[in-house]
Structure formats: C-alpha cells, structure tokens
Write an enzyme that holds these catalytic residues in place. Sequence first.
Site, PDB file in Angstrom:
ATOM      1  N   ARG A 116       0.832  -1.213   0.000  1.00 27.13           N
ATOM      2  CA  ARG A 116       0.000   0.000   0.000  1.00 27.13           C
ATOM      3  C   ARG A 116       0.871   1.269   0.000  1.00 27.13           C
ATOM      4  O   ARG A 116       1.968   1.269   0.557  1.00 27.13           O
ATOM      5  CB  ARG A 116      -0.949  -0.024   1.200  1.00 27.13           C
ATOM      6  N   SER A 174     -12.637  14.511   5.529  1.00 27.50           N
ATOM      7  CA  SER A 174     -12.538  13.071   5.810  1.00 27.50           C
ATOM      8  C   SER A 174     -12.776  12.900   7.305  1.00 27.50           C
ATOM      9  O   SER A 174     -12.902  13.893   8.033  1.00 27.50           O
ATOM     10  CB  SER A 174     -11.162  12.530   5.412  1.00 27.50           C
ATOM     11  N   ASP A 204     -15.135   3.214   3.180  1.00 28.40           N
ATOM     12  CA  ASP A 204     -14.973   1.811   3.585  1.00 28.40           C
ATOM     13  C   ASP A 204     -16.241   0.989   3.345  1.00 28.40           C
ATOM     14  O   ASP A 204     -16.201  -0.243   3.415  1.00 28.40           O
ATOM     15  CB  ASP A 204     -14.603   1.727   5.077  1.00 28.40           C
TER      16      ASP A 204
HETATM   17  C1  S3P Z   1      -9.093   5.489   8.532  1.00 29.40           C
HETATM   18  C2  S3P Z   1      -9.157   6.259   7.408  1.00 29.40           C
HETATM   19  C3  S3P Z   1      -9.555   5.760   6.082  1.00 29.40           C
HETATM   20  C4  S3P Z   1     -10.224   4.402   6.152  1.00 29.40           C
HETATM   21  C5  S3P Z   1      -9.534   3.480   7.097  1.00 29.40           C
HETATM   22  C6  S3P Z   1      -9.459   4.065   8.494  1.00 29.40           C
HETATM   23  C7  S3P Z   1      -8.666   6.114   9.790  1.00 29.40           C
HETATM   24  O1  S3P Z   1      -8.411   5.678   5.255  1.00 29.40           O
HETATM   25  O2  S3P Z   1     -10.301   3.820   4.875  1.00 29.40           O
HETATM   26  O3  S3P Z   1     -10.216   2.240   7.159  1.00 29.40           O
HETATM   27  O4  S3P Z   1      -8.870   5.522  10.871  1.00 29.40           O
HETATM   28  O5  S3P Z   1      -8.112   7.214   9.744  1.00 29.40           O
HETATM   29  P1  S3P Z   1      -7.908   6.989   4.462  1.00 29.40           P
HETATM   30  O6  S3P Z   1      -7.867   8.069   5.427  1.00 29.40           O
HETATM   31  O7  S3P Z   1      -6.536   6.715   3.930  1.00 29.40           O
HETATM   32  O8  S3P Z   1      -8.917   7.162   3.360  1.00 29.40           O
END
Ligand code: S3P
Length: 436
Positions: free
Chosen positions: A128, A199, A320
């Site tokens: 990743r 986000s 997710d």
């Molecule tokens: C998460 C952020 C997300 C998500 C992951 C958990 C986190 O990833 O897909 O399962 O706990 O900050 P990204 O922030 O890279 O999109």
Amino acid sequence: MPVTIARPRSLRGEIIAPGDKSVSHRAIMFNALSNTDTAHVTNFSPGADCTSTVEIMRSLGVEITRKDGENGAGDSLTVKGVGLNGLQEPSGILDAGNSGTTTRLMSGILAGRDIMTILTGDDSLSSRPMGRVVKPLTAMGAEISGRANDTLAPLVFHGGSLTGTNYEMPVASAQLKSCLLLAGLRADGVTTLTQPAESRDHTERMFSAMGVNLQKNGLDLVLEPSELETVDVEVPGDISSAAFWMVAAICHPDAELLIRNVGINPTRAGIITALQMMNADLTLIDERDVAGEPVADVLVKTSQLKGIELDGDIVPLLIDEIPVIAVAAAIADGETVIRDAEELRVKESDRIAASISWLNGAGVEAEGTPDGMILAGGNTIGGGQFQSYDDHRLAMSLGVAGLISSEPITVLDPDVAGISYPSFWKIIEEFGGLVG
Ligand code: S3P
C-alpha cells in the site's frame, strides 16, 4: 476454513455494534503520548488491527493493560502516557499487521525522533502507498527510508528534527491528515493542512478534548505544537461494522434489525445518507453524545431500493462501505454509478476489482471503472465460491450477499473478518445463515 452462507427465512433481532476501529487506534496512540496520567479506554475494538497498535505502543515502552469486556461489551484498557518525547527505542521490528491506520499514524509519531524504528506489516500492507506520508514528513525534516524509493513498507525512521509545514493534501485521507497533525505536535512552528475534501475527523475531536491548539477554517487545519492531556475514551460502536447489518436488513425480504450504539459522526455517516438516498427504511433512534462523538441506535427494515449516483464529497465519508453498498446496488431498481472513489484501488485489496470479480461471478451485471463502478441494478445475486483477497470488508460483504442471495455463497477465506469484526460469522450463525 471456508464458510457457506444461505438466506435465512427472516432476519430479525438486535445487534450491538463493536467498538470503532478508527477511534480505538487514536485512543491508544494519543493517550500513550500524553504526559499527565493513566487513561481508561472502554469498548475498545475487538479487531486484530487495533491489537497491532497496542502491541507497537508496548514495544515502544508504553504500559498498557487490557481486560476482556463483560456481557458483550468491548475490552477495557488502561494506557499510561509517556509524554510526547518519552517513547523508547524498541529492540525489534514494529509489526502493524494489516493495518494502514497503524502504519500511517505511527509514521507521524515516529518521524523525527532520536530513536531508530522499523515499521512493517503483512503482504497487503507492504503493497500500500506510503509515499503519501513519507514525502511530507521528509519535507518537515524527518529522515525516513523505505522500499521502492521510500514509497513502500518496511519504513525505517532514523531521526531528524521537525519543522511545521504548510501542506496541500493531494488526497482526502484521514490517515494522512492525522499523521501530519501528530508530527506537527512536536514540530518547531505551526502546521497548516489544506484538505481537498472532508474526511473522518476523530483526530481533530480527540485532540481538542486533549487540549491541543488546533483550529479549523473551512477545510484548512492549523495546529500549534502542543502537549496532550490524558482523556478517558468510551469508544462508540463502529458504523463501518454496523453497515453490514444495515445492508443485510434492507435487502432481505423479511427483516427488521435494531443495531445499537452506532457512531454517527457526520464525517463517517455517508453510508446512512447513501442508503436513505436508495430509499432504505432506516431510522435513527435515541441520538446522543458519547465522549464527544454522536451515537444512535439504527433501526433497519426490508426496503424497496433504487439505484443512485455516488460521487464527490460524500465518497470519503463512506469509502470503507462501498463494497457492501455494491451488494445493495446489485438488487436495487435501476443503475448505480460510483465515481471519485479511486482510493478503493489502494485499500486492503483493490476493492473495485475484487468487488466486480465476485459480483460478476454471482451473476450480477457490474463493471469497474478507473475510479468506481457501475451496477445495472435489478439483479438477483446468485451463489458460488468466492475469495475476499485477504480483505476483511470484502469477506463480510460476501457474508451479507449470502444472507440475501438465491443460492448459498461460500467465502473461501473468512477468517480475515477478524481484522475489524471477529464475531461477524458467529452473528450470521445466530441468524441461521451459516450452513457450512
Ligand atoms: C481510517 C481512514 C480511512 C479508512 C480506514 C481508516 C482512519 O483511510 O479507509 O479504514 O482511521 O483514519 P484513508 O484516510 O486513507 O482514506
């Protein structure tokens, strides 16, 4: 061992959502860095990912105790903060297992320290993209190397000294944002981040509760270097785990499920908006606040679903959940189009390719696009044997498909569900869905 799931006659009852994975990671990491006291964390996520975080923090010298929760409650932990600069050099390699959140947030914690650390994980994690955190951390002064020109784990953190940054994030990622905010705590000067879209904001909420000087102006975040004060955390239930039951209930012909204790933070609740757009019979009950995070019980019933378009700002708020949304979209009336979700290609598996592969195998008309998928809708999901490509959310989406499909569905590698939801198959068994 494979499991086979067949549609039970009805799907009725109550489920308690397990502790949220994102909040659990943060509760351990941030309290480990606090310099005051011992924090109590309750309803901790039972998944293997969060255990990886606990073990890494222990390897760095943080005292953590863990006790099994009683009567279905999640585990209770205590974490003794060592302060922002108190982590000790570990004697071995730090293993994040399958957890991208552990790797990216720990990168912000380990960057620019006077201890040497090596962080790695399983095959999926090692493929990743880590350049997204290595690059801005290096620009802040951290010395980090990794495979493939410093873009893949294992990552080695050598030292350096951090200065604040003014960074325009190329992707709406809570992991990237949290990594840089964690680094910013110990940096010389202010750290400013510009996000392309919202986000999940669990880091911002917990930092505020811990006394961090963090301002939000629209999509910009401005952080002053700060110490962390210990905070007790009662972890809300994981909406990403609850999502499987929401979709199972709305798609099953005779269903009524009450899912208790679901975190409905607006930066995570895109699944609720999306399912309501699909015409789902979904009601939020007893909305309340638990330790700075909104929580509700979710009542879901058999629904007549319709196809929708998902793109733009909502996508990071349900990223997710897209593999399980695809299950609902397969049977909904009319086409569903998902765009702007290219991040799915770099999750625990390529979730676009993996979803399309099993959907087509089960007789569903669906095609992948570079940044999403198109599902024709109006299909019956057939049976078959499928693999999850070692992706917990794929495995559980297949489990949900088995609860509503015309023929049984066999999941060849079901154990991976334990990454976030170890009791998932047992609950399916209790519903009468496990037939082999
Ligand atoms: C998460 C952020 C997300 C998500 C992951 C958990 C986190 O990833 O897909 O399962 O706990 O900050 P990204 O922030 O890279 O999109």
